[in-house]
Motif scaffolding. Structure first.
Motif, PDB file in Angstrom:
ATOM      1  N   TRP A  13     -28.242  14.954  -2.101  1.00  0.00           N
ATOM      2  CA  TRP A  13     -27.580  16.200  -1.709  1.00  0.00           C
ATOM      3  C   TRP A  13     -28.456  16.929  -0.687  1.00  0.00           C
ATOM      4  CZ3 TRP A  13     -24.135  18.452  -5.989  1.00  0.00           C
ATOM      5  CH2 TRP A  13     -23.245  19.410  -5.460  1.00  0.00           C
ATOM      6  N   PRO A  14     -28.039  17.024   0.566  1.00  0.00           N
ATOM      7  CA  PRO A  14     -28.859  17.713   1.573  1.00  0.00           C
ATOM      8  C   PRO A  14     -29.069  19.178   1.217  1.00  0.00           C
ATOM      9  CG  PRO A  14     -27.174  16.362   2.617  1.00  0.00           C
ATOM     10  CD  PRO A  14     -26.827  16.422   1.150  1.00  0.00           C
ATOM     11  N   VAL A  15     -30.222  19.687   1.632  1.00  0.00           N
ATOM     12  CA  VAL A  15     -30.624  21.046   1.284  1.00  0.00           C
ATOM     13  C   VAL A  15     -30.999  21.821   2.550  1.00  0.00           C
ATOM     14  CG1 VAL A  15     -32.468  22.401   0.205  1.00  0.00           C
ATOM     15  CG2 VAL A  15     -31.414  20.506  -1.047  1.00  0.00           C
ATOM     16  N   GLN A  16     -30.510  23.029   2.642  1.00  0.00           N
ATOM     17  CA  GLN A  16     -30.988  23.998   3.630  1.00  0.00           C
ATOM     18  C   GLN A  16     -31.830  25.007   2.849  1.00  0.00           C
ATOM     19  OE1 GLN A  16     -30.372  23.744   6.921  1.00  0.00           O
ATOM     20  NE2 GLN A  16     -29.002  21.986   6.664  1.00  0.00           N
ATOM     21  N   GLY A  42     -27.355  28.617  11.812  1.00  0.00           N
ATOM     22  CA  GLY A  42     -28.416  28.853  10.856  1.00  0.00           C
ATOM     23  C   GLY A  42     -28.172  28.099   9.558  1.00  0.00           C
ATOM     24  N   PRO A  43     -29.101  28.199   8.610  1.00  0.00           N
ATOM     25  CA  PRO A  43     -28.998  27.423   7.370  1.00  0.00           C
ATOM     26  C   PRO A  43     -27.761  27.736   6.528  1.00  0.00           C
ATOM     27  CG  PRO A  43     -30.783  29.038   7.249  1.00  0.00           C
ATOM     28  CD  PRO A  43     -30.342  28.979   8.673  1.00  0.00           C
ATOM     29  N   LEU A  44     -27.323  28.985   6.510  1.00  0.00           N
ATOM     30  CA  LEU A  44     -26.124  29.331   5.743  1.00  0.00           C
ATOM     31  C   LEU A  44     -24.889  28.680   6.356  1.00  0.00           C
ATOM     32  CD1 LEU A  44     -24.378  30.881   3.724  1.00  0.00           C
ATOM     33  CD2 LEU A  44     -24.599  32.910   5.190  1.00  0.00           C
ATOM     34  N   ALA A  77     -22.673  25.778   4.477  1.00  0.00           N
ATOM     35  CA  ALA A  77     -21.270  26.030   4.161  1.00  0.00           C
ATOM     36  C   ALA A  77     -20.367  24.981   4.806  1.00  0.00           C
ATOM     37  CB  ALA A  77     -20.876  27.429   4.623  1.00  0.00           C
ATOM     38  N   ARG A  78     -20.671  24.613   6.030  1.00  0.00           N
ATOM     39  CA  ARG A  78     -19.826  23.666   6.756  1.00  0.00           C
ATOM     40  C   ARG A  78     -19.957  22.239   6.226  1.00  0.00           C
ATOM     41  NH1 ARG A  78     -21.245  23.209  12.898  1.00  0.00           N
ATOM     42  NH2 ARG A  78     -22.827  21.821  12.046  1.00  0.00           N
ATOM     43  N   GLU A  79     -21.192  21.841   5.901  1.00  0.00           N
ATOM     44  CA  GLU A  79     -21.464  20.446   5.558  1.00  0.00           C
ATOM     45  C   GLU A  79     -21.496  20.173   4.056  1.00  0.00           C
ATOM     46  OE1 GLU A  79     -21.508  18.280   7.902  1.00  0.00           O
ATOM     47  OE2 GLU A  79     -21.515  19.725   9.554  1.00  0.00           O
ATOM     48  N   GLY A  80     -21.456  21.206   3.234  1.00  0.00           N
ATOM     49  CA  GLY A  80     -21.520  20.989   1.789  1.00  0.00           C
ATOM     50  C   GLY A  80     -22.922  20.798   1.276  1.00  0.00           C
ATOM     51  N   HIS A  81     -23.893  21.445   1.922  1.00  0.00           N
ATOM     52  CA  HIS A  81     -25.280  21.351   1.491  1.00  0.00           C
ATOM     53  C   HIS A  81     -25.588  22.418   0.433  1.00  0.00           C
ATOM     54  CE1 HIS A  81     -26.439  19.503   5.682  1.00  0.00           C
ATOM     55  NE2 HIS A  81     -25.564  18.779   5.013  1.00  0.00           N
ATOM     56  N   LEU A  82     -26.727  22.268  -0.220  1.00  0.00           N
ATOM     57  CA  LEU A  82     -27.244  23.329  -1.078  1.00  0.00           C
ATOM     58  C   LEU A  82     -28.019  24.309  -0.207  1.00  0.00           C
ATOM     59  CD1 LEU A  82     -28.738  21.340  -4.117  1.00  0.00           C
ATOM     60  CD2 LEU A  82     -26.403  22.188  -3.808  1.00  0.00           C
ATOM     61  N   LEU A  83     -27.732  25.588  -0.340  1.00  0.00           N
ATOM     62  CA  LEU A  83     -28.525  26.625   0.318  1.00  0.00           C
ATOM     63  C   LEU A  83     -29.487  27.193  -0.709  1.00  0.00           C
ATOM     64  CD1 LEU A  83     -29.158  28.500   2.740  1.00  0.00           C
ATOM     65  CD2 LEU A  83     -27.412  30.064   1.819  1.00  0.00           C
ATOM     66  N   ILE A  84     -30.783  26.960  -0.529  1.00  0.00           N
ATOM     67  CA  ILE A  84     -31.792  27.483  -1.450  1.00  0.00           C
ATOM     68  C   ILE A  84     -32.472  28.674  -0.792  1.00  0.00           C
ATOM     69  CG2 ILE A  84     -33.886  27.009  -2.750  1.00  0.00           C
ATOM     70  CD1 ILE A  84     -33.170  24.100  -2.833  1.00  0.00           C
TER      71      ILE A  84
END
Length: 327
Positions: free
Chosen positions: A84-87, A116-118, A122-129
């Motif tokens: 799961w990719p993470v920003q 930006g990371p958010l 949101a677009r790619e389905g990543h986790l925003l930490i």
């Protein structure tokens, strides 16, 4: 759009779980934003994290606990095993919502909008930490309210672009407080957060790992460290943590006379620092008193004299003859 796949929970996380229990993740193992997989022993909090990842139901997740207890590493290692990719962002008092959304930047004599990371998450389905969430201005964080609940993300800076959040987009935050400000005086810069914003979070309190977990971790990360020493390093760490958290020393491992006059500590021996101490002990093997020298570099060189002395006294009491004789 990235391909998703199902992961068996018991196999993926090496835990006991009901047969057939699965969770969504990604099939692509090579995405550059996937955290590096490291040795990790998953704890009780894993259930809450997986439940959130499976069905957030309009919530975000806040992991709260003392410094170095493993809040961020828990999420990273879950993400690593699910591809799961993470920003990941570390918040601070001057950060603005626009820093998370993106901005126009000069490139090849022209300007273009850099997400930006958010926006990317949101677009790619990543986790925003969002690490150290409680250091950020609450008025800026209020801009996350709608996106957390699943509403489209509007980027006014880029002509009002609309990003509909991916079904696997998740917002996860960490902090030393639960948003009500720092009651201990140990964490400078912690701000009281907006109640309406906090109401959008599930809260998971994270504590330091159990001794058995940290012993297993040291055995895997520092295999050349003798087991007897590793076990005692974990005991020292927990004694220091008790003082840091305002508790008395362990009556089983400590002499009551030694505890007289002991005060609370303003720094602690986190899991991160514990591993550093173990590694440096091996590095300095053969030097005079390698345990003390390594502890200084791992933690106590930044302590005031009284606290350094107190921590070294705890270590000497627990380690006994090993303290000055480890080779």
């Amino acid at each position: 759009m990235s391909t998703t796949q199902r992961f068996d929970v018991a196999t993926t996380f090496a835990i006991q779980a009901p047969r057939g229990l699965e969770i969504d993740g990604f099939a692509d193992e090579d995405h550059p934003q996937i955290p590096t997989r490291q040795p990790y022993v998953f704890r009780q909090g894993l259930n809450a994290v997986l439940a959130f990842l499976r069905a957030p139901e309009g919530d975000a997740l806040l992991l709260s606990g003392p410094t170095g207890c493993g809040k961020t590493s828990l999420i990273r290692q879950v993400a690593a095993r699910l591809n799961w990719p993470v920003q990941e962002v570390t918040c601070h008092g001057r950060m603005e919502l626009s820093d998370l959304l993106g901005s126009f930047q000069l490139s090849n004599a022209s300007t273009r909008f850099v997400y930006g990371p958010l926006a990317l998450a949101a677009r790619e389905g990543h986790l925003l930490i969002l690490n150290e969430l409680d250091l950020m201005d609450p008025s800026e964080l209020a801009g996350l309210n709608d996106i957390v609940e699943g509403a489209p993300l509007v980027i006014a800076q880029n002509g009002g672009e609309l990003i509909r959040p991916h079904r696997l987009f998740r917002v996860i935050a960490t902090g030393n407080s639960v948003g009500a400000g720092d009651q201990t005086g140990l964490y400078q810069g912690v701000l009281r957060q907006n109640l309406a914003f906090l109401d959008r979070f599930r809260v998971l309190r994270v504590s330091y790992p159990e001794p058995e977990v940290e012993q297993s971790l040291l055995a895997e990360l520092v295999p050349s460290l003798p087991r007897e020493i590793a076990e005692k390093l974990v005991v020292v760490a927990n004694e220091v943590r008790r003082l840091f958290m305002g508790e008395s020393l362990d009556p089983v491992t400590s002499n009551p006379s030694d505890r007289a006059g002991q005060s609370e500590l303003t720094l602690t021996l986190s899991t991160r620092a514990l591993v550093r101490w173990a590694r440096l002990t091996v590095t300095f093997k053969g030097a005079p008193n390698p345990l003390a020298y390594a502890l200084d570099q791992a933690l106590t060189a930044r302590a005031v004299a009284e606290e350094r002395e107190a921590i070294h006294r705890i270590a000497a009491d627990v380690l006994g003859g090993l303290w000055s004789g480890a080779q």
